[in-house]
Design a protein around this motif. Structure first.
Motif, PDB file in Angstrom:
ATOM      1  N   LEU A 155       0.819  -1.210   0.000  1.00  0.00           N
ATOM      2  CA  LEU A 155       0.000   0.000   0.000  1.00  0.00           C
ATOM      3  C   LEU A 155       0.854   1.262   0.000  1.00  0.00           C
ATOM      4  O   LEU A 155       0.558   2.226  -0.717  1.00  0.00           O
ATOM      5  CB  LEU A 155      -0.936  -0.002   1.210  1.00  0.00           C
ATOM      6  N   TYR A 156       1.893   1.275   0.811  1.00  0.00           N
ATOM      7  CA  TYR A 156       2.781   2.443   0.837  1.00  0.00           C
ATOM      8  C   TYR A 156       3.475   2.647  -0.509  1.00  0.00           C
ATOM      9  O   TYR A 156       3.647   3.776  -0.962  1.00  0.00           O
ATOM     10  CB  TYR A 156       3.830   2.289   1.930  1.00  0.00           C
ATOM     11  N   ARG A 157       3.862   1.564  -1.123  1.00  0.00           N
ATOM     12  CA  ARG A 157       4.610   1.674  -2.371  1.00  0.00           C
ATOM     13  C   ARG A 157       3.757   2.266  -3.491  1.00  0.00           C
ATOM     14  O   ARG A 157       4.218   3.106  -4.269  1.00  0.00           O
ATOM     15  CB  ARG A 157       5.142   0.308  -2.793  1.00  0.00           C
ATOM     16  N   TYR A 158       2.498   1.847  -3.579  1.00  0.00           N
ATOM     17  CA  TYR A 158       1.680   2.248  -4.726  1.00  0.00           C
ATOM     18  C   TYR A 158       0.683   3.361  -4.413  1.00  0.00           C
ATOM     19  O   TYR A 158       0.280   4.094  -5.318  1.00  0.00           O
ATOM     20  CB  TYR A 158       0.937   1.031  -5.287  1.00  0.00           C
ATOM     21  N   LEU A 159       0.246   3.493  -3.155  1.00  0.00           N
ATOM     22  CA  LEU A 159      -0.736   4.518  -2.805  1.00  0.00           C
ATOM     23  C   LEU A 159      -0.187   5.588  -1.874  1.00  0.00           C
ATOM     24  O   LEU A 159      -0.810   6.640  -1.735  1.00  0.00           O
ATOM     25  CB  LEU A 159      -1.967   3.873  -2.157  1.00  0.00           C
ATOM     26  N   GLY A 160       0.930   5.346  -1.240  1.00  0.00           N
ATOM     27  CA  GLY A 160       1.477   6.320  -0.315  1.00  0.00           C
ATOM     28  C   GLY A 160       0.569   6.505   0.893  1.00  0.00           C
ATOM     29  O   GLY A 160      -0.035   5.557   1.401  1.00  0.00           O
ATOM     30  N   LEU A 161       0.440   7.738   1.331  1.00  0.00           N
ATOM     31  CA  LEU A 161      -0.403   8.027   2.496  1.00  0.00           C
ATOM     32  C   LEU A 161      -1.885   7.862   2.207  1.00  0.00           C
ATOM     33  O   LEU A 161      -2.700   7.844   3.128  1.00  0.00           O
ATOM     34  CB  LEU A 161      -0.126   9.455   2.985  1.00  0.00           C
ATOM     35  N   THR A 162      -2.246   7.726   0.930  1.00  0.00           N
ATOM     36  CA  THR A 162      -3.650   7.496   0.562  1.00  0.00           C
ATOM     37  C   THR A 162      -4.138   6.152   1.078  1.00  0.00           C
ATOM     38  O   THR A 162      -5.347   5.913   1.131  1.00  0.00           O
ATOM     39  CB  THR A 162      -3.809   7.553  -0.967  1.00  0.00           C
ATOM     40  N   ALA A 163      -3.223   5.286   1.464  1.00  0.00           N
ATOM     41  CA  ALA A 163      -3.611   3.979   1.988  1.00  0.00           C
ATOM     42  C   ALA A 163      -4.509   4.107   3.210  1.00  0.00           C
ATOM     43  O   ALA A 163      -5.390   3.272   3.440  1.00  0.00           O
ATOM     44  CB  ALA A 163      -2.361   3.166   2.327  1.00  0.00           C
ATOM     45  N   TYR A 164      -4.320   5.169   3.989  1.00  0.00           N
ATOM     46  CA  TYR A 164      -5.171   5.364   5.166  1.00  0.00           C
ATOM     47  C   TYR A 164      -6.615   5.685   4.762  1.00  0.00           C
ATOM     48  O   TYR A 164      -7.553   5.329   5.476  1.00  0.00           O
ATOM     49  CB  TYR A 164      -4.611   6.490   6.036  1.00  0.00           C
ATOM     50  N   LEU A 165      -6.798   6.340   3.618  1.00  0.00           N
ATOM     51  CA  LEU A 165      -8.152   6.610   3.130  1.00  0.00           C
ATOM     52  C   LEU A 165      -8.846   5.319   2.709  1.00  0.00           C
ATOM     53  O   LEU A 165     -10.057   5.177   2.872  1.00  0.00           O
ATOM     54  CB  LEU A 165      -8.102   7.585   1.949  1.00  0.00           C
ATOM     55  N   LEU A 166      -8.077   4.387   2.161  1.00  0.00           N
ATOM     56  CA  LEU A 166      -8.654   3.090   1.802  1.00  0.00           C
ATOM     57  C   LEU A 166      -9.190   2.390   3.041  1.00  0.00           C
ATOM     58  O   LEU A 166     -10.296   1.826   3.028  1.00  0.00           O
ATOM     59  CB  LEU A 166      -7.596   2.235   1.108  1.00  0.00           C
ATOM     60  N   ALA A 167      -8.430   2.438   4.128  1.00  0.00           N
ATOM     61  CA  ALA A 167      -8.897   1.842   5.372  1.00  0.00           C
ATOM     62  C   ALA A 167     -10.120   2.584   5.914  1.00  0.00           C
ATOM     63  O   ALA A 167     -11.048   1.971   6.461  1.00  0.00           O
ATOM     64  CB  ALA A 167      -7.772   1.855   6.408  1.00  0.00           C
TER      65      ALA A 167
END
Length: 208
Positions: free
Chosen positions: A80-92
């Motif tokens: 998630l960090y590699r492809y979405l960066g900090l946006t990964a928290y929005l996915l959660a």
């Protein structure tokens, strides 16, 4: 003369009632989404670059992963960090949000449209984060430096470069803000909620 009374009888079948298993399935799905979202957040927060992001981790050679989510959590967070960066928290966040909505037994309509809205929202947010990343961004200043290519991840960087090349940085920001607002409506029915709240409010011309 006597009038004939014609009795019209309804169908003898009982009205359709939702199966109790439908409710149980919704509850299981809701709790599953909430737990997966919380697991993802824990994995993201406790991720370290020393945890090789691979499910083929060999504890006998590399030791146990320090991630609180274990080897799977380290792999998930690294991806998630590699492809979405900090946006990964929005996915959660979206996973937890829709889990709560399902748990409250609210009917979800147009599920595919909402899924598309989530995807568009994440893409637009990653692109905006990439646009906000300074040119002198130092990856070593973050403890996730071994994985995080930018604030918006690899996808955000690629989308930013493509948009800036064709419509410039200002046009890219305006386009992503438009996509962000539209996708938020699709993903969360935000305008519907505001409309219902406004309808329930008394008119200023109404005297009580």
């Amino acid at each position: 003369k006597k009038m004939k009374v014609i009795e019209v009888r309804g169908s003898s079948q009982e009205p359709h009632r939702p199966s109790r298993w439908t409710g149980k399935t919704r509850e299981v799905l809701a709790f599953g989404l909430i737990l997966m979202a919380l697991y993802a957040v824990i994995s993201l927060v406790t991720y370290r670059p020393t945890d090789v992001p691979s499910i083929f981790w060999d504890p006998s050679r590399h030791g146990f992963a320090s991630n609180k989510g274990g080897t799977l959590g380290a792999s998930l967070a690294g991806f998630l960090y590699r492809y979405l960066g900090l946006t990964a928290y929005l996915l959660a966040f979206f996973g937890c949000f829709w889990g709560v909505v399902i748990l409250l037994r609210r009917e979800i309509r147009d599920a595919l449209a909402k899924l598309a809205g989530v995807v568009l929202f994440l893409g637009a947010a990653a692109t905006l984060l990439a646009l906000a990343t300074p040119d002198d961004f130092d990856r070593t200043s973050l403890f996730r430096s071994a994985t995080l290519p930018g604030l918006g991840g690899a996808y955000g960087n690629a989308s930013r470069d493509l948009l800036v090349m064709y419509i410039g940085p200002v046009g890219a920001v305006m386009a992503m803000l438009l996509v962000l607002s539209v996708s938020m409506v699709l993903a969360t029915d935000l305008m519907i909620y505001f409309g219902l709240m406004r309808r329930d409010r008394p008119s200023p011309d109404t005297f009580i």
